[in-house]
Design an enzyme around this catalytic site. Structure first.
Site, PDB file in Angstrom:
ATOM      1  N   SER A  37      -7.057  -3.647   7.486  1.00  0.00           N
ATOM      2  CA  SER A  37      -5.222  -3.720   7.515  1.00  0.00           C
ATOM      3  C   SER A  37      -5.735  -5.320   8.204  1.00  0.00           C
ATOM      4  O   SER A  37      -5.056  -6.312   8.504  1.00  0.00           O
ATOM      5  CB  SER A  37      -4.902  -3.141   8.839  1.00  0.00           C
ATOM      6  OG  SER A  37      -5.505  -2.881   9.769  1.00  0.00           O
ATOM      7  N   LYS A  75      -4.656  -5.519  15.173  1.00  0.00           N
ATOM      8  CA  LYS A  75      -3.547  -5.959  15.311  1.00  0.00           C
ATOM      9  C   LYS A  75      -3.625  -7.683  15.549  1.00  0.00           C
ATOM     10  O   LYS A  75      -3.551  -7.952  16.689  1.00  0.00           O
ATOM     11  CB  LYS A  75      -2.188  -5.382  14.851  1.00  0.00           C
ATOM     12  CG  LYS A  75      -2.055  -4.148  13.756  1.00  0.00           C
ATOM     13  CD  LYS A  75      -2.029  -4.326  12.902  1.00  0.00           C
ATOM     14  CE  LYS A  75      -2.152  -3.236  11.699  1.00  0.00           C
ATOM     15  NZ  LYS A  75      -3.175  -2.487  11.955  1.00  0.00           N
TER      16      LYS A  75
END
Length: 217
Positions: free
Chosen positions: A136, A173
């Site tokens: 990701s 993230k």
């Protein structure tokens, strides 16, 4: 050792210094801006030339997918992805593998091993290493299996890459606050960003301060 042109050496030095300063390689756009190139494509051509000479490795499709393969300095110091040399200051950091739901990230059962690293490769001292799972954050140069160096923190500025706990899950993230909302940004268009809903259990476990490319550890 491959011979680089003066411009290639400058670009190599920029990549190395950016990684040492931020923990991550520059993007093509950042390289182009630094050297006044007309477009990121010009930077890409230089990067491919460096890759052909064997001093860097490129990850296709990742904007920060640049890895140093060798070090080029008068003293031939290792790059930041090398194991530490004797005689340099070393840190012993816990390497965190999978994190069980609801338990502290540094709980003993999460520690795979203790890992020694050269302290000089980090501008900020990390508290632990976290093994990255998934792709990701690929476009930030963070790949599956890499070891993310993390400084423990409960607050972080906008744009920082963080380790966040959302409910029972722990994720890596980029943090973005928009008005009164928190969004966790993936650096890969194949993944959906995470919006933290009001009242949802959320906390920061730390801020990324560097990266060690996976070498089968």
């Amino acid at each position: 050792m491959a011979t680089l042109t003066p411009r290639q050496q400058q670009i190599f030095d920029l990549i190395r210094n950016t990684i040492r300063r931020t923990g991550f390689p520059p993007t093509r756009a950042e390289i182009a801006a630094e050297f006044g190139f007309s477009s990121p494509n010009a930077a890409e051509e230089h990067l491919r030339a460096l890759a052909r000479k064997g001093v860097i490795e490129l990850t296709p499709g990742a904007s920060r997918g640049i890895r140093l393969k060798v070090s080029r300095s008068d003293s031939e110091l290792p790059d930041q992805f090398s194991l530490p040399m004797a005689g340099v200051l070393q840190l012993t950091l816990p390497l965190v593998g999978r994190v069980a739901a609801g338990s502290p990230i540094l709980a003993a059962e999460h520690i795979d091993r203790q890992y020694q690293v050269d302290a000089s490769v980090f501008d900020e001292r990390p508290d632990y290493l976290l093994r990255v799972r998934g792709l990701s954050m690929r476009d930030a140069g963070i790949l599956d299996g890499d070891l993310l160096a993390v400084r423990r923190a409960s607050e972080a500025a906008n744009g920082k890459i963080v380790v966040a706990r959302l409910g029972d899950d722990v994720t890596v993230k980029r943090l973005q606050r928009r008005g009164g909302h928190i969004e966790l940004i993936a650096e890969n268009p194949d993944f959906t960003n995470i919006i933290v809903e009001p009242g949802e259990e959320f906390s920061l476990e730390g801020i990324a301060v560097g990266l060690i490319r996976s070498s089968g550890f």
